[in-house]
Design an enzyme around this catalytic site. Structure first.
Site, short mmCIF file in Angstrom:
data_model
loop_
_atom_site.label_atom_id
_atom_site.label_comp_id
_atom_site.label_asym_id
_atom_site.label_seq_id
_atom_site.Cartn_x
_atom_site.Cartn_y
_atom_site.Cartn_z
N CYS A 13 14.60 9.67 52.00
CA CYS A 13 14.47 10.96 52.69
C CYS A 13 12.99 11.33 52.72
O CYS A 13 12.14 10.52 52.34
CB CYS A 13 15.33 12.04 52.03
SG CYS A 13 14.84 12.52 50.36
N ASN A 16 12.03 12.47 48.57
CA ASN A 16 12.68 11.73 47.48
C ASN A 16 12.95 12.62 46.26
O ASN A 16 12.89 12.17 45.13
CB ASN A 16 11.84 10.49 47.10
CG ASN A 16 12.58 9.50 46.19
OD1 ASN A 16 11.96 8.86 45.36
ND2 ASN A 16 13.88 9.39 46.34
N CYS A 18 15.52 15.39 46.85
CA CYS A 18 16.81 16.05 47.13
C CYS A 18 17.86 15.04 47.56
O CYS A 18 18.69 14.60 46.77
CB CYS A 18 16.65 17.13 48.20
SG CYS A 18 15.62 18.53 47.70
N ARG A 19 17.81 14.65 48.83
CA ARG A 19 18.89 13.84 49.39
C ARG A 19 18.94 12.41 48.87
O ARG A 19 20.00 11.94 48.45
CB ARG A 19 18.78 13.83 50.93
CG ARG A 19 18.99 15.20 51.54
CD ARG A 19 18.61 15.23 53.00
NE ARG A 19 17.15 15.10 53.16
CZ ARG A 19 16.54 15.02 54.33
NH1 ARG A 19 17.25 15.03 55.45
NH2 ARG A 19 15.24 14.92 54.40
N SER A 20 17.80 11.69 48.91
CA SER A 20 17.86 10.27 48.54
C SER A 20 18.17 10.04 47.06
O SER A 20 18.93 9.13 46.74
CB SER A 20 16.60 9.52 49.00
OG SER A 20 15.43 10.11 48.50
N ASP A 130 18.30 18.32 55.16
CA ASP A 130 17.50 18.58 53.96
C ASP A 130 17.91 19.93 53.36
O ASP A 130 17.80 20.96 54.03
CB ASP A 130 16.02 18.61 54.34
CG ASP A 130 15.11 18.59 53.14
OD1 ASP A 130 15.58 18.85 52.01
OD2 ASP A 130 13.91 18.32 53.31
#
Length: 158
Positions: A13, A16, A18-20, A130
């Site tokens: 993301c 690096n 939050c999402r990934s 995000d």
């Protein structure tokens, strides 16, 4: 079973944090629970260098903990080597996808298949938004999307 390390996935993301790292932690737990974690190299990274060395966002960590998932990942930026060493690079949105494809074009031996993680979603939600400027519910939604996508991705690759 001996570690073969023949399968590899890098979740990406923007930052690096939050999402990934959520996707990485979810996939690692899934692979562990199904007894195939030894067959995988699993990591996550960022298209930017903004948060290098940082732990994931506290809201993301709290969301993972709620489901009994821990991670000690520290943010890192995607490198040229990643395009040569990872089989799959799965990202969260169109912006990540175009950044990664642009970077991949400058790598001679790019072997990575670069895709949206959402392309595996059985509910067809292609983009994982995000949650950084959002609420706890937004992190929860990211977790649920990652859960669905990672399950479908693992089933397709086992």
């Amino acid at each position: 079973m001996a570690a073969t390390g023949n399968k590899s996935v890098l979740f990406v993301c923007l930052g690096n944090i939050c999402r990934s790292p959520i996707a990485e932690a979810v996939f690692r737990k899934m692979a562990t629970d199904t007894g195939v974690v030894d067959q995988w190299v699993i990591d996550s990274g960022a298209t930017s260098d903004w948060n290098t060395g940082s732990l994931p966002d506290n809201r993301g960590l709290a969301c993972l903990r709620k489901y009994g998932i821990e991670t000690s990942h520290k943010a890192r930026q995607v490198t040229k080597d990643d395009f040569m060493s990872f089989e799959y690079i799965l990202c969260m949105d169109e912006s990540n996808l175009s950044d990664l494809k642009r970077k991949a074009n400058s790598v001679k031996n790019c072997r990575a298949k670069i895709e949206l993680l959402g392309s595996y979603d059985p509910q067809n939600q292609l983009i994982i938004k995000d949650p950084y400027y959002g609420s706890d519910e937004d992190f929860e939604k990211v977790y649920e999307q990652c859960l669905r996508c990672c399950k479908a991705f693992l089933e397709k690759n086992s």
